[in-house]
Scaffold this active site. Structure first.
Site, PDB file in Angstrom:
ATOM      1  N   ARG A  66       0.352  -1.067   0.161  1.00  0.00           N
ATOM      2  CA  ARG A  66       0.047  -0.167   0.013  1.00  0.00           C
ATOM      3  C   ARG A  66       1.116   1.216   0.671  1.00  0.00           C
ATOM      4  O   ARG A  66       2.186   1.182   0.555  1.00  0.00           O
ATOM      5  CB  ARG A  66      -1.069  -0.283   0.910  1.00  0.00           C
ATOM      6  CG  ARG A  66      -2.001  -1.148   1.089  1.00  0.00           C
ATOM      7  CD  ARG A  66      -3.192  -0.518  -0.043  1.00  0.00           C
ATOM      8  NE  ARG A  66      -4.139  -1.500   0.025  1.00  0.00           N
ATOM      9  CZ  ARG A  66      -4.033  -2.738   0.027  1.00  0.00           C
ATOM     10  NH1 ARG A  66      -3.521  -3.182  -1.353  1.00  0.00           N
ATOM     11  NH2 ARG A  66      -5.843  -3.553  -0.475  1.00  0.00           N
ATOM     12  N   GLU A 111      -4.198   7.340  -4.649  1.00  0.00           N
ATOM     13  CA  GLU A 111      -4.221   6.326  -5.429  1.00  0.00           C
ATOM     14  C   GLU A 111      -5.562   7.286  -6.825  1.00  0.00           C
ATOM     15  O   GLU A 111      -7.115   7.362  -6.239  1.00  0.00           O
ATOM     16  CB  GLU A 111      -4.511   5.164  -5.693  1.00  0.00           C
ATOM     17  CG  GLU A 111      -3.119   4.821  -4.741  1.00  0.00           C
ATOM     18  CD  GLU A 111      -2.959   2.589  -5.355  1.00  0.00           C
ATOM     19  OE1 GLU A 111      -4.250   2.150  -5.971  1.00  0.00           O
ATOM     20  OE2 GLU A 111      -1.997   2.014  -5.125  1.00  0.00           O
ATOM     21  N   HIS A 113      -1.784   0.358  -9.727  1.00  0.00           N
ATOM     22  CA  HIS A 113      -2.014  -0.739  -8.848  1.00  0.00           C
ATOM     23  C   HIS A 113      -3.097  -1.916  -9.677  1.00  0.00           C
ATOM     24  O   HIS A 113      -4.016  -2.516  -9.736  1.00  0.00           O
ATOM     25  CB  HIS A 113      -3.797  -0.613  -7.901  1.00  0.00           C
ATOM     26  CG  HIS A 113      -3.118  -0.818  -6.540  1.00  0.00           C
ATOM     27  ND1 HIS A 113      -3.342  -0.348  -5.227  1.00  0.00           N
ATOM     28  CD2 HIS A 113      -3.517  -2.287  -6.800  1.00  0.00           C
ATOM     29  CE1 HIS A 113      -3.816  -1.066  -3.845  1.00  0.00           C
ATOM     30  NE2 HIS A 113      -3.251  -2.240  -5.086  1.00  0.00           N
TER      31      HIS A 113
HETATM   32  P1  NDP Z   1      -0.484 -11.674   4.231  1.00  0.00           P
HETATM   33  O1  NDP Z   1      -1.649 -11.835   5.659  1.00  0.00           O
HETATM   34  O2  NDP Z   1      -0.491 -13.266   3.746  1.00  0.00           O
HETATM   35  O3  NDP Z   1       0.801 -12.003   5.114  1.00  0.00           O
HETATM   36  C1  NDP Z   1       0.895 -10.876   5.711  1.00  0.00           C
HETATM   37  C2  NDP Z   1       1.869 -10.911   6.045  1.00  0.00           C
HETATM   38  O4  NDP Z   1       3.225 -10.171   5.992  1.00  0.00           O
HETATM   39  C3  NDP Z   1       3.055 -12.024   6.948  1.00  0.00           C
HETATM   40  O5  NDP Z   1       3.882 -12.660   6.325  1.00  0.00           O
HETATM   41  C4  NDP Z   1       2.755 -11.104   8.582  1.00  0.00           C
HETATM   42  O6  NDP Z   1       3.482 -11.431   9.124  1.00  0.00           O
HETATM   43  C5  NDP Z   1       3.500 -10.138   7.444  1.00  0.00           C
HETATM   44  N1  NDP Z   1       3.579  -8.673   8.116  1.00  0.00           N
HETATM   45  C6  NDP Z   1       2.182  -8.250   9.114  1.00  0.00           C
HETATM   46  N2  NDP Z   1       2.646  -6.889  10.270  1.00  0.00           N
HETATM   47  C7  NDP Z   1       3.861  -7.094   9.707  1.00  0.00           C
HETATM   48  C8  NDP Z   1       5.224  -6.200  10.194  1.00  0.00           C
HETATM   49  N3  NDP Z   1       4.146  -4.883  11.017  1.00  0.00           N
HETATM   50  N4  NDP Z   1       5.914  -5.972   9.604  1.00  0.00           N
HETATM   51  C9  NDP Z   1       6.225  -7.263   9.389  1.00  0.00           C
HETATM   52  N5  NDP Z   1       6.198  -8.027   8.709  1.00  0.00           N
HETATM   53  C10 NDP Z   1       4.569  -7.769   8.585  1.00  0.00           C
HETATM   54  O7  NDP Z   1      -1.446 -10.769   3.159  1.00  0.00           O
HETATM   55  P2  NDP Z   1      -0.522 -11.169   1.304  1.00  0.00           P
HETATM   56  O8  NDP Z   1       0.251 -11.826   1.127  1.00  0.00           O
HETATM   57  O9  NDP Z   1      -2.312 -11.460   1.132  1.00  0.00           O
HETATM   58  O10 NDP Z   1      -1.600  -9.544   1.576  1.00  0.00           O
HETATM   59  C11 NDP Z   1      -0.700  -8.484   1.826  1.00  0.00           C
HETATM   60  C12 NDP Z   1      -0.717  -6.496   1.549  1.00  0.00           C
HETATM   61  O11 NDP Z   1      -0.337  -7.555   0.100  1.00  0.00           O
HETATM   62  C13 NDP Z   1      -1.949  -7.002   2.118  1.00  0.00           C
HETATM   63  O12 NDP Z   1      -3.157  -6.484   2.992  1.00  0.00           O
HETATM   64  C14 NDP Z   1      -2.523  -5.878   0.434  1.00  0.00           C
HETATM   65  O13 NDP Z   1      -2.385  -4.450   1.386  1.00  0.00           O
HETATM   66  C15 NDP Z   1      -1.696  -6.372   0.124  1.00  0.00           C
HETATM   67  N6  NDP Z   1      -1.897  -6.725  -1.791  1.00  0.00           N
HETATM   68  C16 NDP Z   1      -1.702  -5.705  -2.590  1.00  0.00           C
HETATM   69  C17 NDP Z   1      -1.935  -6.312  -4.059  1.00  0.00           C
HETATM   70  C18 NDP Z   1      -1.424  -5.606  -5.096  1.00  0.00           C
HETATM   71  O14 NDP Z   1      -2.382  -5.432  -6.575  1.00  0.00           O
HETATM   72  N7  NDP Z   1      -0.581  -5.078  -5.081  1.00  0.00           N
HETATM   73  C19 NDP Z   1      -2.368  -7.559  -4.002  1.00  0.00           C
HETATM   74  C20 NDP Z   1      -3.293  -8.463  -2.904  1.00  0.00           C
HETATM   75  C21 NDP Z   1      -2.580  -7.396  -1.551  1.00  0.00           C
HETATM   76  P3  NDP Z   1       3.579 -11.643  10.790  1.00  0.00           P
HETATM   77  O15 NDP Z   1       2.348 -11.758  11.352  1.00  0.00           O
HETATM   78  O16 NDP Z   1       4.225 -12.961  11.081  1.00  0.00           O
HETATM   79  O17 NDP Z   1       3.963 -10.387  11.025  1.00  0.00           O
HETATM   80  C1  7N6 Z   2      -7.203  -4.872  -7.482  1.00  0.00           C
HETATM   81  C2  7N6 Z   2      -5.674  -4.932  -6.031  1.00  0.00           C
HETATM   82  C3  7N6 Z   2      -5.617  -6.465  -2.269  1.00  0.00           C
HETATM   83  O1  7N6 Z   2      -5.412  -5.962  -1.491  1.00  0.00           O
HETATM   84  O2  7N6 Z   2      -4.363  -4.262  -3.864  1.00  0.00           O
HETATM   85  C4  7N6 Z   2      -5.242  -5.963  -3.606  1.00  0.00           C
HETATM   86  O3  7N6 Z   2      -5.573  -7.724  -2.742  1.00  0.00           O
HETATM   87  C5  7N6 Z   2      -6.145  -6.182  -4.822  1.00  0.00           C
HETATM   88  C6  7N6 Z   2      -7.610  -6.303  -7.715  1.00  0.00           C
END
Ligand code: NDP
Ligand code: 7N6
Length: 302
Positions: free
Chosen positions: A220, A249, A268
């Site tokens: 984000r 955005e 995005h």
């Molecule tokens: P997950 O919940 O699978 O993974 C999140 C990870 O972040 C975990 O490994 C967690 O591990 C870690 N984490 C949480 N807080 C912290 C912290 N303070 N410092 C370091 N690590 C941390 O989420 P996803 O991988 O599915 O998605 C992650 C994020 O990516 C979403 O919340 C979204 O904002 C973004 N996203 C963006 C997309 C795009 O299109 N650009 C698509 C999908 C997601 P632990 O709990 O051990 O800390």
């Molecule tokens: C558009 C992006 C997420 O958090 O930011 C992504 O899953 C979604 C599909």
């Protein structure tokens, strides 16, 4: 069980695509009822009418834009779509890293001027043997890590629970973020936006990063102090950045970020792919069945 596919999903896929997919899987779905009359709503964004539904499913992994506390107080079930973006975002990040290493962005820039010209000899490098630091090791982080590892990179990770995951040679906690980024050629952000991660990548982190390092943000925009990023790019504290997530955005036309040769901005879209509605649909079907038989849904937020 009757589900409403909310019109807010339109920027990602046509609502009718998901209605058809859910119907083909035996789940009753429509684009045309009030949330009060549905057993669940599939949405891309919050609106207050959703508070009248018993279950809201976000088609995204991130839910930082949803009023989770209000949902909790309203007693509704809220689920998200984590788990479906490892391949799409993993491949997007590989693309970002390869673009910078192999200089593809600069050749594409010159193509518009029909210019046949090499980059300076020192500019091109290979990913193999370089180090990446992946901050956040969930679905996205692991999708990134296994792919960069397969390209011969050394991948270190940062998360609060310091457990190893495939593709990663070492995991540290956020307290050691500076150490972890200090010798990485690529720093990839894959954390959720929370109070702890807001502004996580600040001037101090940029000062610690190598001058030839690239930031890749698919998390984000607010995870990065964007003013500090501009300063770091202007001063040469880092080499460049691939930014799929920005604050705000869309990125305003007057943002200086648009103008850097070593900045790659994407709207995005790192997760977008032509079967996104099916991946979301599979989660929705699983949860419709689970909720229908009184079981706990997967990916429950509240
Ligand atoms: P997950 O919940 O699978 O993974 C999140 C990870 O972040 C975990 O490994 C967690 O591990 C870690 N984490 C949480 N807080 C912290 C912290 N303070 N410092 C370091 N690590 C941390 O989420 P996803 O991988 O599915 O998605 C992650 C994020 O990516 C979403 O919340 C979204 O904002 C973004 N996203 C963006 C997309 C795009 O299109 N650009 C698509 C999908 C997601 P632990 O709990 O051990 O800390
Ligand atoms: C558009 C992006 C997420 O958090 O930011 C992504 O899953 C979604 C599909």
């Amino acid at each position: 069980m009757r589900l409403l596919v909310h019109d807010s999903v339109s920027p990602v896929f046509a609502p009718a695509l998901l209605v058809d997919y859910l119907t083909s899987e035996g789940v009753d779905a429509t684009t045309d009822c009030h949330p009060t009359d549905a057993d669940g709503v599939v949405a891309f964004a919050h609106d207050d009418a959703l508070l009248d539904a018993p279950w809201v499913h976000a088609i995204t992994a991130g839910y930082d834009d949803y009023p989770v506390e209000e949902y909790h107080e309203a007693g509704l079930t809220f689920t998200n779509s984590t788990g479906i973006h490892g391949t799409s975002v993993g491949e997007s990040v590989v693309g970002h890293c390869l673009t910078f290493a192999r200089r593809l962005h600069r050749y594409r820039d010159r193509q518009h001027d029909r210019q046949w010209e090499h980059e300076p000899y020192e500019a091109a490098f290979t990913l193999s043997g370089e180090r990446a630091c992946v901050v956040g090791l969930g679905t996205l982080g692991q999708g990134v890590a296994v792919r960069l590892d397969a390209l011969g990179m050394d991948v270190v990770g940062v998360r609060r629970t310091p457990a190893l995951v495939p593709g990663v040679s070492e995991v540290v906690t956020p307290d050691d973020l500076h150490d972890a980024v200090s010798d990485a050629r690529f720093v990839v952000l894959t954390v959720p936006l929370t109070d702890e991660t807001t502004g996580l990548v600040d001037a101090g982190v940029f000062a610690t990063m190598r001058e030839d390092a690239y930031l890749v943000n698919v998390a984000r925009g607010e995870v990065v102090d964007q003013d500090a990023l501009v300063t770091a790019l202007e001063s040469g504290a880092i080499a460049g950045a691939a930014l799929d997530a920005l604050d705000p955005e869309p990125l305003p036309a007057e943002s200086p970020l648009w103008g850097f040769e070593e900045v790659l901005i994407t709207p995005h879209c790192a997760a977008l792919t032509n079967d996104y509605h099916e991946a979301v649909g599979d989660l929705v079907v699983t949860n419709a069945r689970r909720i229908g038989r009184g079981a706990d849904p997967v990916n429950r937020v509240v």
